[in-house]
Motif scaffolding. Structure first.
Motif, short mmCIF file in Angstrom:
data_model
loop_
_atom_site.label_atom_id
_atom_site.label_comp_id
_atom_site.label_asym_id
_atom_site.label_seq_id
_atom_site.Cartn_x
_atom_site.Cartn_y
_atom_site.Cartn_z
N GLY A 143 3.59 -1.05 -1.12
CA GLY A 143 3.55 -1.50 0.27
C GLY A 143 4.76 -2.33 0.65
N PHE A 144 5.15 -3.24 -0.24
CA PHE A 144 6.30 -4.09 0.01
C PHE A 144 7.57 -3.25 0.08
CE2 PHE A 144 9.35 -7.48 -1.51
CZ PHE A 144 9.35 -8.18 -0.32
N ALA A 145 7.73 -2.31 -0.84
CA ALA A 145 8.91 -1.45 -0.86
C ALA A 145 8.98 -0.61 0.42
CB ALA A 145 8.90 -0.55 -2.08
N GLU A 146 7.84 -0.12 0.87
CA GLU A 146 7.83 0.69 2.09
C GLU A 146 8.18 -0.15 3.32
OE1 GLU A 146 3.98 2.52 1.78
OE2 GLU A 146 4.82 4.26 0.75
N ARG A 147 7.75 -1.41 3.35
CA ARG A 147 8.14 -2.29 4.46
C ARG A 147 9.64 -2.53 4.46
NH1 ARG A 147 4.71 -7.16 3.49
NH2 ARG A 147 3.69 -5.89 1.96
N ILE A 148 10.19 -2.76 3.27
CA ILE A 148 11.64 -2.96 3.15
C ILE A 148 12.37 -1.71 3.61
CG2 ILE A 148 13.56 -3.27 1.53
CD1 ILE A 148 11.64 -5.01 -0.16
#
Length: 110
Positions: A78-83
């Motif tokens: 999720g964090f990687a996709e937000r970045i």
């Protein structure tokens, strides 16, 4: 420090980590480990924080080593996709199969 203060400090029942009582959270975790593994949680260990901490370290359940154990966590994804959305790029597909690679991609793109 006065003599009275020194005496009071010396007689304080839990002024040292090794003698401090266990916390509720620590005790709950230890009981959970004991229940899952079928190991008895000794009474003596339950009496101070340091002893219980050592018991937990010795008996805690190892992380799974199955087929998906090296995959990134849902939080990492999720964090990687937000970045990726913020940077207007995509997360490489191989990062979704390797936790360490995902972590490196996140670090490189922060």
């Amino acid at each position: 420090m006065s003599a009275i203060q020194q005496t009071a400090a010396a007689s304080a029942p839990y002024n040292d980590y090794h003698q401090a009582p266990v916390t509720e959270k620590q005790m709950a975790y230890a009981r959970q480990i004991a229940t899952r593994s079928g190991v008895v949680l000794p009474w003596e260990v339950q009496q101070n924080r340091y002893a219980l901490s050592r018991w937990i370290d010795t008996h805690k359940i190892a992380k799974p080593t199955g087929q998906f154990s090296n995959y990134p966590t849902s939080k990492q994804v999720g964090f990687a996709e937000r970045i990726a959305r913020m940077k207007r790029r995509e997360v490489p597909q191989e990062c979704f199969r390797d936790r360490e690679m995902m972590s490196k991609w996140i670090d490189a793109n922060l």
